[in-house]
Design a protein around this motif. Sequence first.
Motif, PDB file in Angstrom:
ATOM      1  N   VAL A  11       0.845  -1.185   0.000  1.00  0.00           N
ATOM      2  CA  VAL A  11       0.000   0.000   0.000  1.00  0.00           C
ATOM      3  C   VAL A  11       0.881   1.236   0.000  1.00  0.00           C
ATOM      4  O   VAL A  11       1.998   1.207   0.518  1.00  0.00           O
ATOM      5  N   GLN A  12       0.383   2.296  -0.578  1.00  0.00           N
ATOM      6  CA  GLN A  12       1.131   3.543  -0.571  1.00  0.00           C
ATOM      7  C   GLN A  12       0.975   4.244   0.773  1.00  0.00           C
ATOM      8  O   GLN A  12      -0.021   4.034   1.491  1.00  0.00           O
ATOM      9  N   ALA A  13       1.937   5.066   1.097  1.00  0.00           N
ATOM     10  CA  ALA A  13       1.863   5.853   2.327  1.00  0.00           C
ATOM     11  C   ALA A  13       0.567   6.658   2.334  1.00  0.00           C
ATOM     12  O   ALA A  13       0.160   7.218   1.311  1.00  0.00           O
ATOM     13  N   GLY A  14      -0.068   6.662   3.504  1.00  0.00           N
ATOM     14  CA  GLY A  14      -1.362   7.325   3.628  1.00  0.00           C
ATOM     15  C   GLY A  14      -2.536   6.411   3.389  1.00  0.00           C
ATOM     16  O   GLY A  14      -3.687   6.779   3.662  1.00  0.00           O
ATOM     17  N   GLY A  15      -2.261   5.229   2.872  1.00  0.00           N
ATOM     18  CA  GLY A  15      -3.321   4.277   2.585  1.00  0.00           C
ATOM     19  C   GLY A  15      -3.755   3.501   3.809  1.00  0.00           C
ATOM     20  O   GLY A  15      -3.320   3.775   4.937  1.00  0.00           O
ATOM     21  N   LYS A  86       2.317   4.537   7.231  1.00  0.00           N
ATOM     22  CA  LYS A  86       3.605   5.174   6.991  1.00  0.00           C
ATOM     23  C   LYS A  86       4.614   4.106   6.566  1.00  0.00           C
ATOM     24  O   LYS A  86       4.456   2.937   6.914  1.00  0.00           O
ATOM     25  N   PRO A  87       5.665   4.502   5.860  1.00  0.00           N
ATOM     26  CA  PRO A  87       6.689   3.521   5.491  1.00  0.00           C
ATOM     27  C   PRO A  87       7.255   2.777   6.698  1.00  0.00           C
ATOM     28  O   PRO A  87       7.586   1.587   6.596  1.00  0.00           O
ATOM     29  N   GLU A  88       7.319   3.438   7.836  1.00  0.00           N
ATOM     30  CA  GLU A  88       7.850   2.779   9.035  1.00  0.00           C
ATOM     31  C   GLU A  88       6.903   1.739   9.618  1.00  0.00           C
ATOM     32  O   GLU A  88       7.258   1.029  10.554  1.00  0.00           O
ATOM     33  N   ASP A  89       5.696   1.643   9.088  1.00  0.00           N
ATOM     34  CA  ASP A  89       4.784   0.570   9.490  1.00  0.00           C
ATOM     35  C   ASP A  89       5.079  -0.737   8.740  1.00  0.00           C
ATOM     36  O   ASP A  89       4.476  -1.771   9.048  1.00  0.00           O
ATOM     37  N   THR A  90       5.984  -0.688   7.794  1.00  0.00           N
ATOM     38  CA  THR A  90       6.340  -1.877   7.029  1.00  0.00           C
ATOM     39  C   THR A  90       6.927  -2.939   7.945  1.00  0.00           C
ATOM     40  O   THR A  90       7.879  -2.680   8.682  1.00  0.00           O
ATOM     41  N   ALA A  91       6.329  -4.123   7.932  1.00  0.00           N
ATOM     42  CA  ALA A  91       6.748  -5.210   8.808  1.00  0.00           C
ATOM     43  C   ALA A  91       5.899  -6.443   8.513  1.00  0.00           C
ATOM     44  O   ALA A  91       4.893  -6.358   7.807  1.00  0.00           O
ATOM     45  N   VAL A  92       6.323  -7.559   9.085  1.00  0.00           N
ATOM     46  CA  VAL A  92       5.459  -8.729   9.154  1.00  0.00           C
ATOM     47  C   VAL A  92       4.626  -8.586  10.420  1.00  0.00           C
ATOM     48  O   VAL A  92       5.172  -8.372  11.501  1.00  0.00           O
ATOM     49  N   TYR A  93       3.321  -8.689  10.260  1.00  0.00           N
ATOM     50  CA  TYR A  93       2.404  -8.540  11.378  1.00  0.00           C
ATOM     51  C   TYR A  93       1.931  -9.915  11.837  1.00  0.00           C
ATOM     52  O   TYR A  93       1.515 -10.749  11.012  1.00  0.00           O
ATOM     53  N   TYR A  94       1.994 -10.130  13.138  1.00  0.00           N
ATOM     54  CA  TYR A  94       1.607 -11.396  13.735  1.00  0.00           C
ATOM     55  C   TYR A  94       0.468 -11.186  14.715  1.00  0.00           C
ATOM     56  O   TYR A  94       0.471 -10.205  15.461  1.00  0.00           O
ATOM     57  N   CYS A  95      -0.463 -12.117  14.723  1.00  0.00           N
ATOM     58  CA  CYS A  95      -1.447 -12.115  15.800  1.00  0.00           C
ATOM     59  C   CYS A  95      -1.057 -13.194  16.806  1.00  0.00           C
ATOM     60  O   CYS A  95      -0.393 -14.179  16.456  1.00  0.00           O
ATOM     61  N   GLY A 115       1.913 -14.864  10.502  1.00  0.00           N
ATOM     62  CA  GLY A 115       2.385 -13.568  10.056  1.00  0.00           C
ATOM     63  C   GLY A 115       1.876 -13.207   8.675  1.00  0.00           C
ATOM     64  O   GLY A 115       1.686 -14.079   7.812  1.00  0.00           O
ATOM     65  N   THR A 116       1.666 -11.919   8.478  1.00  0.00           N
ATOM     66  CA  THR A 116       1.250 -11.409   7.173  1.00  0.00           C
ATOM     67  C   THR A 116       2.035 -10.122   6.904  1.00  0.00           C
ATOM     68  O   THR A 116       2.186  -9.279   7.783  1.00  0.00           O
ATOM     69  N   LEU A 117       2.577 -10.009   5.707  1.00  0.00           N
ATOM     70  CA  LEU A 117       3.494  -8.920   5.391  1.00  0.00           C
ATOM     71  C   LEU A 117       2.732  -7.672   4.958  1.00  0.00           C
ATOM     72  O   LEU A 117       1.880  -7.725   4.063  1.00  0.00           O
ATOM     73  N   VAL A 118       3.077  -6.572   5.590  1.00  0.00           N
ATOM     74  CA  VAL A 118       2.556  -5.253   5.207  1.00  0.00           C
ATOM     75  C   VAL A 118       3.726  -4.415   4.712  1.00  0.00           C
ATOM     76  O   VAL A 118       4.706  -4.242   5.427  1.00  0.00           O
ATOM     77  N   THR A 119       3.601  -3.924   3.492  1.00  0.00           N
ATOM     78  CA  THR A 119       4.643  -3.085   2.915  1.00  0.00           C
ATOM     79  C   THR A 119       4.022  -1.741   2.538  1.00  0.00           C
ATOM     80  O   THR A 119       3.042  -1.699   1.783  1.00  0.00           O
ATOM     81  N   VAL A 120       4.586  -0.678   3.097  1.00  0.00           N
ATOM     82  CA  VAL A 120       4.086   0.667   2.832  1.00  0.00           C
ATOM     83  C   VAL A 120       5.142   1.414   2.030  1.00  0.00           C
ATOM     84  O   VAL A 120       6.252   1.636   2.515  1.00  0.00           O
ATOM     85  N   SER A 121       4.804   1.789   0.824  1.00  0.00           N
ATOM     86  CA  SER A 121       5.748   2.494  -0.042  1.00  0.00           C
ATOM     87  C   SER A 121       5.593   3.996   0.123  1.00  0.00           C
ATOM     88  O   SER A 121       4.497   4.503   0.376  1.00  0.00           O
ATOM     89  N   SER A 122       6.715   4.695  -0.043  1.00  0.00           N
ATOM     90  CA  SER A 122       6.695   6.161   0.135  1.00  0.00           C
ATOM     91  C   SER A 122       6.403   6.874  -1.178  1.00  0.00           C
ATOM     92  O   SER A 122       6.364   6.291  -2.228  1.00  0.00           O
TER      93      SER A 122
END
Length: 122
Positions: A11-15, A86-95, A115-122
């Motif tokens: 997702v793009q930043a702000g999304g 934000k780009p700094e939210d980019t990470a693998v998210y785990y519950c 885990g599920t990968l979230v990638t935030v592009s700037s």
Amino acid sequence: VQLQASGGGLVQAGGSLRLSCAASGRTFSSYAMGWFRQAPGKEREFVAAIRWNTGRVYYADSVKGRFTISRDNAKNTVYLQMISLKPEDTAVYYCAAKEDTYSAYAWEYDYWGQGTLVTVSS
């Protein structure tokens, strides 16, 4: 016990994105459900948690006002709605799940999703 995380993506930043964690294998009414994330080269960090029976929620300061954790009792599913990413939210998210109250410490959780990968592009 199984925790199945899904919903990640690019997702793009702000999304925004909504992550889901489907829980099965036991009754989770006395549990706390947490979301953690781990960026490359960094330690796993607490994001948010919810107590299943009371609905009380907890957030890391870095996501307050942008992320919302919720649960659907009928579907045995916990959600993490993320906005203003934000780009700094980019990470693998785990519950994760633990009995009784929540914790911000990953080592206190008994069960983990894949885990599920979230990638935030700037």
